[in-house]
Design an enzyme around this catalytic site. Structure first.
Site, mmCIF file in Angstrom:
data_model
loop_
_atom_site.group_PDB
_atom_site.id
_atom_site.type_symbol
_atom_site.label_atom_id
_atom_site.label_comp_id
_atom_site.label_asym_id
_atom_site.label_seq_id
_atom_site.Cartn_x
_atom_site.Cartn_y
_atom_site.Cartn_z
ATOM 1 N N HIS A 243 18.827 -3.971 44.172
ATOM 2 C CA HIS A 243 19.156 -2.756 44.920
ATOM 3 C C HIS A 243 19.638 -1.648 43.974
ATOM 4 O O HIS A 243 19.170 -0.512 44.028
ATOM 5 C CB HIS A 243 20.240 -3.076 45.965
ATOM 6 C CG HIS A 243 20.616 -1.904 46.822
ATOM 7 N ND1 HIS A 243 20.180 -1.755 48.115
ATOM 8 C CD2 HIS A 243 21.365 -0.804 46.548
ATOM 9 C CE1 HIS A 243 20.645 -0.610 48.594
ATOM 10 N NE2 HIS A 243 21.373 -0.025 47.665
ATOM 11 N N GLU A 247 17.503 1.847 43.030
ATOM 12 C CA GLU A 247 18.047 3.178 43.339
ATOM 13 C C GLU A 247 18.135 4.031 42.073
ATOM 14 O O GLU A 247 17.794 5.207 42.078
ATOM 15 C CB GLU A 247 19.439 3.060 43.978
ATOM 16 C CG GLU A 247 19.438 2.494 45.393
ATOM 17 C CD GLU A 247 18.651 3.342 46.381
ATOM 18 O OE1 GLU A 247 18.515 4.556 46.181
ATOM 19 O OE2 GLU A 247 18.139 2.759 47.367
ATOM 20 N N LYS A 250 14.667 5.131 40.954
ATOM 21 C CA LYS A 250 14.130 6.214 41.801
ATOM 22 C C LYS A 250 14.731 7.551 41.372
ATOM 23 O O LYS A 250 14.027 8.544 41.239
ATOM 24 C CB LYS A 250 14.485 5.954 43.280
ATOM 25 C CG LYS A 250 13.550 4.996 43.981
ATOM 26 C CD LYS A 250 13.715 5.065 45.498
ATOM 27 C CE LYS A 250 15.106 4.800 45.951
ATOM 28 N NZ LYS A 250 15.358 4.954 47.374
ATOM 29 N N ASN A 251 16.048 7.558 41.148
ATOM 30 C CA ASN A 251 16.710 8.808 40.744
ATOM 31 C C ASN A 251 16.196 9.290 39.394
ATOM 32 O O ASN A 251 15.919 10.480 39.207
ATOM 33 C CB ASN A 251 18.225 8.592 40.643
ATOM 34 C CG ASN A 251 18.881 8.495 41.997
ATOM 35 O OD1 ASN A 251 18.282 8.815 43.009
ATOM 36 N ND2 ASN A 251 20.112 8.031 42.022
#
Ligand SMILES: Nc1ncnc2c1ncn2[C@@H]1O[C@H](COP(=O)(O)OP(=O)(O)OP(=O)(O)O)[C@@H](O)[C@H]1O
Length: 401
Positions: A243, A247, A250-251
């Site tokens: 997770h 994240e 993606k950022n």
């Protein structure tokens, strides 16, 4: 007996009394090692006896804090829905309060846990909707925003912990299959960090390619300082690590593509993974232009995102959305005494660092406790600053009393 919640505040009557009772107890923090040992040698009857009490304690502690949220937020339809789910689950588990640990009771309990897990599957998005409803209807003052931010960190870490307990019990003692024969519940005693990193990168890249039709590559360096030359593995919950990595990737990808433009040669995202005696450290470095220090402070705010809001009909998985990626990932890191933070150079790029405890006896759950100080923090107004500094654009103002 079901308590009527439609007429009065969120938690009333006998339910409120039971909440008062269970919230007097502190949640019992477990280490990953304890989860692991219990999963290997515990019995389903013992697990049931521990869980039926501990779940009520963890739920009661956070439900008491829920009642201290700003009344306007509690009146929003989505927040009401979430508080009803918690009350229903608390009542469902109260049914087992005085029961024995016969195999039939344990089986009924396991069925009930499955229902509870399913009921709470969309708590994060629904609570996020509650905040959006509040903002759209009335706006949020700074005092309330501080209290809400404080609450949400505690609320979501409590949720992570409750799901951990439930999943662990259902995989080890119920009918839910583990991810692999090596897993003990949801814990992998030899979690291969490299493969989790690759998995998260590939899945983030898939979304990035779909959205921007391009994506940066990754350069990965692994360094095992404990067992030189060996692959890095730790005792961990792989889904939590995944997770966080997903994240952060993606950022980093979004920043890289938006800063350089889709036609440019995109600089690689560099990833370093190092296992030391105490910490597993991961650094993700992008050259996506970074952010200023003023903005950096806001990135863990549940109400901050520079991305357009995700579609409410759930049609397309967006690359970015509610602005929950960073704050939630930091909670996954902190849950077992790790941490996550960003170091940024505006005009250049950002380094995102994750630290996890490399030793399972040291990885202890961090859980919120309902207390005088939590009540004060939830309801307090903004702190009065006691440093003198010039606020650009506001001139020199007389000191406020
Ligand atoms: N590596 C980065 N470089 C530049 N800006 C970043 C970086 N990481 C995060 N940000 C900024 O922080 C904001 C918040 O990030 P966060 O991951 O919390 O939410 P999000 O990506 O907007 O949405 P989601 O809830 O889908 O994660 C982003 O919108 C972006 O503006």
């Amino acid at each position: 007996m079901r308590f009527s919640r439609k007429l009065l505040g969120p938690f009333v009557g006998s339910l409120a009394k039971k909440l008062d009772y269970y919230s007097q107890f502190q949640p019992s923090s477990l280490t990953i090692q304890q989860y692991l040992d219990f999963g290997r040698i515990g019995t389903s009857a013992n697990s049931y006896t521990f869980l039926k009490n501990e779940l009520l304690v963890r739920l009661a502690n956070i439900m008491q804090e829920f009642t201290l949220l700003p009344p306007k937020l509690l009146q929003m339809p989505s927040s009401k829905m979430v508080s009803n789910w918690y009350a229903e689950s608390f009542e469902d588990l109260l049914l087992f309060e005085a029961s024995d640990s016969s195999p039939e009771q344990v089986a009924r309990f396991n069925d009930q846990l499955t229902v509870v897990l399913k009921r709470h599957a969309h708590v994060v998005e629904t609570m996020a909707e509650g905040l959006i409803e509040l903002r759209e209807s009335d706006g949020v003052d700074i005092a309330s925003e501080k209290g809400i931010q404080y609450f949400l960190d505690r609320f979501y870490i409590n949720r992570i912990s409750i799901r951990m307990l439930q999943n662990q019990h259902l995989v080890v003692f119920g009918n839910v299959l583990p991810e692999s024969p090596r897993h003990v519940g949801c814990i992998d005693p030899a979690c291969d960090v490299e493969s989790v990193v690759y998995d998260a990168f590939e899945n983030a890249r898939f979304l990035c390619d779909r959205y921007y039709l391009t994506s940066p590559s990754m350069k990965l360096e692994m360094h095992n300082a404990v067992e030189k030359g060996k692959p890095i593995s730790i005792v961990a919950v792989p889904s939590h690590l995944y997770h966080m990595m997903f994240e952060l990737f993606k950022n980093a990808m979004r920043a890289t593509v938006e800063y350089h433009g889709v036609d440019d040669d995109l600089p690689d995202i560099k990833v370093y993974v190092v296992k030391g005696q105490e910490d597993l450290s991961i650094k993700i470095c992008d050259r996506g232009g970074g952010v200023s220090r003023t903005i950096l402070e806001r990135l863990y705010n549940y109400m901050y995102s520079t991305a357009p809001p995700p579609p409410r009909d759930g049609t397309q998985a967006p690359l970015a959305g509610y602005g929950y990626g960073l704050p939630l990932s930091r909670l996954y890191a902190r849950y077992f005494l790790g941490d996550l933070f960003l170091v940024s150079m505006e005009g250049h790029g950002t380094d995102a660092c994750i630290y996890l405890k490399a030793v399972p006896v040291e990885a202890s759950e961090v859980l919120p406790i309902y207390s005088t100080s939590s009540r004060r923090n939830l309801t307090m107004g903004p702190q009065v600053a006691d440093w003198s500094h010039h606020v650009p654009g506001q001139g020199n103002r007389p000191a406020q009393s």
